[in-house]
Design a protein around this motif. Structure first.
Motif, PDB file in Angstrom:
ATOM      1  N   GLN A 153      24.049  55.090  68.267  1.00 22.52           N
ATOM      2  CA  GLN A 153      23.819  53.916  68.008  1.00 22.52           C
ATOM      3  C   GLN A 153      22.580  54.457  66.335  1.00 22.52           C
ATOM      4  O   GLN A 153      22.819  53.399  65.640  1.00 22.52           O
ATOM      5  CB  GLN A 153      22.853  53.032  68.533  1.00 22.52           C
ATOM      6  N   LYS A 154      21.765  54.688  66.621  1.00 21.89           N
ATOM      7  CA  LYS A 154      20.572  55.303  66.157  1.00 21.89           C
ATOM      8  C   LYS A 154      21.077  56.143  64.307  1.00 21.89           C
ATOM      9  O   LYS A 154      21.226  55.801  62.908  1.00 21.89           O
ATOM     10  CB  LYS A 154      19.722  56.549  66.066  1.00 21.89           C
ATOM     11  N   ALA A 155      21.916  56.684  64.451  1.00 21.22           N
ATOM     12  CA  ALA A 155      23.037  57.425  63.713  1.00 21.22           C
ATOM     13  C   ALA A 155      23.755  56.170  62.465  1.00 21.22           C
ATOM     14  O   ALA A 155      23.147  56.037  61.223  1.00 21.22           O
ATOM     15  CB  ALA A 155      23.812  58.123  63.742  1.00 21.22           C
ATOM     16  N   MET A 156      23.984  55.656  63.572  1.00 21.86           N
ATOM     17  CA  MET A 156      25.077  54.239  62.716  1.00 21.86           C
ATOM     18  C   MET A 156      23.732  52.782  61.543  1.00 21.86           C
ATOM     19  O   MET A 156      24.834  53.120  60.539  1.00 21.86           O
ATOM     20  CB  MET A 156      25.491  53.093  64.175  1.00 21.86           C
ATOM     21  N   VAL A 157      23.240  52.941  62.156  1.00 27.11           N
ATOM     22  CA  VAL A 157      21.566  52.434  62.125  1.00 27.11           C
ATOM     23  C   VAL A 157      21.230  53.100  60.707  1.00 27.11           C
ATOM     24  O   VAL A 157      21.277  51.822  59.871  1.00 27.11           O
ATOM     25  CB  VAL A 157      20.481  52.327  62.702  1.00 27.11           C
ATOM     26  N   GLU A 158      21.329  54.348  60.862  1.00 24.33           N
ATOM     27  CA  GLU A 158      20.724  54.248  59.391  1.00 24.33           C
ATOM     28  C   GLU A 158      22.180  54.681  58.610  1.00 24.33           C
ATOM     29  O   GLU A 158      21.527  55.629  57.502  1.00 24.33           O
ATOM     30  CB  GLU A 158      19.732  56.297  59.675  1.00 24.33           C
ATOM     31  N   HIS A 159      22.886  55.027  58.740  1.00 25.70           N
ATOM     32  CA  HIS A 159      24.799  54.623  58.013  1.00 25.70           C
ATOM     33  C   HIS A 159      24.268  56.486  57.559  1.00 25.70           C
ATOM     34  O   HIS A 159      24.824  57.091  56.819  1.00 25.70           O
ATOM     35  CB  HIS A 159      24.431  54.040  56.681  1.00 25.70           C
ATOM     36  N   SER A 191      25.950  64.202  62.445  1.00 27.69           N
ATOM     37  CA  SER A 191      25.642  65.793  62.358  1.00 27.69           C
ATOM     38  C   SER A 191      24.257  65.256  61.550  1.00 27.69           C
ATOM     39  O   SER A 191      23.211  66.379  60.950  1.00 27.69           O
ATOM     40  CB  SER A 191      26.779  67.121  61.715  1.00 27.69           C
ATOM     41  N   ALA A 192      24.219  64.799  60.262  1.00 33.49           N
ATOM     42  CA  ALA A 192      23.620  64.652  59.433  1.00 33.49           C
ATOM     43  C   ALA A 192      22.467  64.245  60.184  1.00 33.49           C
ATOM     44  O   ALA A 192      21.547  64.041  59.857  1.00 33.49           O
ATOM     45  CB  ALA A 192      24.091  63.995  58.029  1.00 33.49           C
ATOM     46  N   PHE A 193      22.546  62.857  60.886  1.00 34.87           N
ATOM     47  CA  PHE A 193      21.415  62.609  61.896  1.00 34.87           C
ATOM     48  C   PHE A 193      20.301  63.747  62.924  1.00 34.87           C
ATOM     49  O   PHE A 193      19.566  63.483  62.432  1.00 34.87           O
ATOM     50  CB  PHE A 193      21.387  61.570  62.755  1.00 34.87           C
ATOM     51  N   ASN A 194      21.247  64.672  63.362  1.00 30.27           N
ATOM     52  CA  ASN A 194      21.112  65.544  64.130  1.00 30.27           C
ATOM     53  C   ASN A 194      22.346  66.397  64.158  1.00 30.27           C
ATOM     54  O   ASN A 194      22.142  66.236  65.692  1.00 30.27           O
ATOM     55  CB  ASN A 194      20.104  65.135  65.387  1.00 30.27           C
ATOM     56  N   GLU A 228      32.608  51.613  57.532  1.00 30.23           N
ATOM     57  CA  GLU A 228      31.647  50.880  57.938  1.00 30.23           C
ATOM     58  C   GLU A 228      30.701  52.165  58.230  1.00 30.23           C
ATOM     59  O   GLU A 228      29.534  52.177  58.351  1.00 30.23           O
ATOM     60  CB  GLU A 228      31.468  49.296  59.286  1.00 30.23           C
ATOM     61  N   VAL A 229      31.477  52.823  59.344  1.00 30.87           N
ATOM     62  CA  VAL A 229      29.920  53.903  60.251  1.00 30.87           C
ATOM     63  C   VAL A 229      29.798  54.539  59.270  1.00 30.87           C
ATOM     64  O   VAL A 229      29.162  55.426  59.117  1.00 30.87           O
ATOM     65  CB  VAL A 229      31.266  54.841  61.568  1.00 30.87           C
ATOM     66  N   LEU A 230      31.430  55.243  58.180  1.00 26.24           N
ATOM     67  CA  LEU A 230      30.311  56.075  57.462  1.00 26.24           C
ATOM     68  C   LEU A 230      30.016  55.543  55.601  1.00 26.24           C
ATOM     69  O   LEU A 230      30.307  56.415  55.314  1.00 26.24           O
ATOM     70  CB  LEU A 230      31.946  56.864  56.820  1.00 26.24           C
ATOM     71  N   ASN A 231      29.451  54.541  55.729  1.00 26.46           N
ATOM     72  CA  ASN A 231      29.118  53.583  54.736  1.00 26.46           C
ATOM     73  C   ASN A 231      30.030  54.159  53.977  1.00 26.46           C
ATOM     74  O   ASN A 231      29.351  53.842  52.470  1.00 26.46           O
ATOM     75  CB  ASN A 231      27.433  54.788  54.893  1.00 26.46           C
TER      76      ASN A 231
END
Length: 320
Positions: A282-288, A292-295, A113-116
């Motif tokens: 949490q923000k990265a998980m919400v955006e799937h 590192s891809a998040f920031n 789920e974390v990695l969509n």
């Protein structure tokens, strides 16, 4: 025997080694290895023969580098950062050029789920029950793959108990793909059930994630006893890579328990790199997105980059 493939795996894990020194000691032309590393040339049999005694003295062992190092990320308590560490330590290693496979052996399917990742018609469950079914593997990012699971895996515990060699079946599945990876990280369920035992049976080592708190501290004693039992009865070569503090907060309780655990478990590696309680996870998980891809420059992402560096250095110091 030294091959170009195993040499490249060795050099990636031993990134601190001087390429120029290796070339000089093996009497290779200057920049030969640099060209191999950037993919512009291949080594011939004489090069490999000349390199073999040189890299051996720096810790090369063909048995270590022909297959992936398999690591179970474990703790019998939930909410201690196992899944986050499996995903983002794996990502950090992949970003360094290592081929990494993540295996989700938690019926909650949190890693998937974390990695969509959408679980397909086959998953880890099917490979455990039928040895003819290979692990279902999906690519997530460059150098990073996953073998996903979902709630269907929850039925495997009882079924594995009734299967011949139930605790060995994950090892059989992993052996079929091990040569294709440098590291295989297994996200284990928050219990010491047969799925976790199966993972430890299939692994070269374990990595414990824990919060620096009282209940986690008491639980570590039980967990270490179980690892010792697995080592004594099932997997004598199982190592403990160390303990990682996760979800760390800047308060007196966490500071006190970090110090207490370091003292109590002074014979074990407690990593200096720690994972703080940060909202970016949490923000990265919400955006799937992976962290590192998040920031990639965030404190959350760089903390796992630091852990990957320290982890690789610990492997180097043990095998040198």
């Amino acid at each position: 025997m030294l091959t170009q493939e195993t040499l490249l795996k060795f050099l990636k894990r031993r990134s601190a080694l001087s390429i120029a020194t290796l070339e000089r000691e093996a009497s290779l032309p200057k920049n030969t290895l640099s060209a191999v590393l950037n993919g512009s040339r291949n080594l011939n049999e004489k090069h490999l023969a000349d390199l073999y005694p040189v890299v051996t003295q720096y810790g090369f062992n063909p048995e270590v580098f022909e297959k992936a190092r398999v690591i179970s990320i474990i703790n019998h308590k939930g909410g201690v950062g196992k899944t986050t560490t499996t995903a983002y330590l794996g990502e950090a290693l992949a970003n360094k050029g290592f081929k990494v496979l993540l295996i989700d052996i938690d019926p909650q399917g949190s890693l998937s789920e974390v990695l969509n990742v959408n679980v397909g018609e086959t998953q880890v469950y099917h490979s455990l029950l039928n040895l003819e079914v290979p692990l279902a593997i999906q690519n997530v990012l460059p150098n990073l793959d996953i073998s996903p699971s979902d709630i269907e895996l929850s039925t495997a515990e009882k079924e594995l108990s009734n299967k011949i060699g139930g605790e060995l079946r994950l090892r059989v599945a992993i052996n079929k793909v091990s040569k294709d990876y440098d590291f295989i990280l297994i996200d284990c369920p928050p219990s010491l059930n047969i799925l976790t035992i199966t993972a430890m049976q299939a692994s070269n080592s374990c990595l414990i994630t824990t919060l620096p708190e009282q209940l986690a501290y008491k639980g570590l004693v039980v967990l270490l006893e179980r690892i010792s039992e697995v080592r004594a009865l099932l997997n004598p070569s199982l190592e403990l890579d160390g303990i990682v503090f996760t979800m760390v907060k800047n308060n007196s309780i966490h500071r006190e328990y970090k110090e207490l655990m370091r003292q109590q478990f002074s014979g074990l590696r407690v990593f200096d790199s720690e994972i703080k309680h940060l909202i970016d996870f949490q923000k990265a998980m919400v955006e799937h997105l992976t962290i590192s891809a998040f920031n990639k420059s965030s404190e959350a992402a760089t903390s796992y980059q630091s852990l990957a560096d320290e982890f690789l250095q610990s492997l180097y110091s043990r095998n040198a």
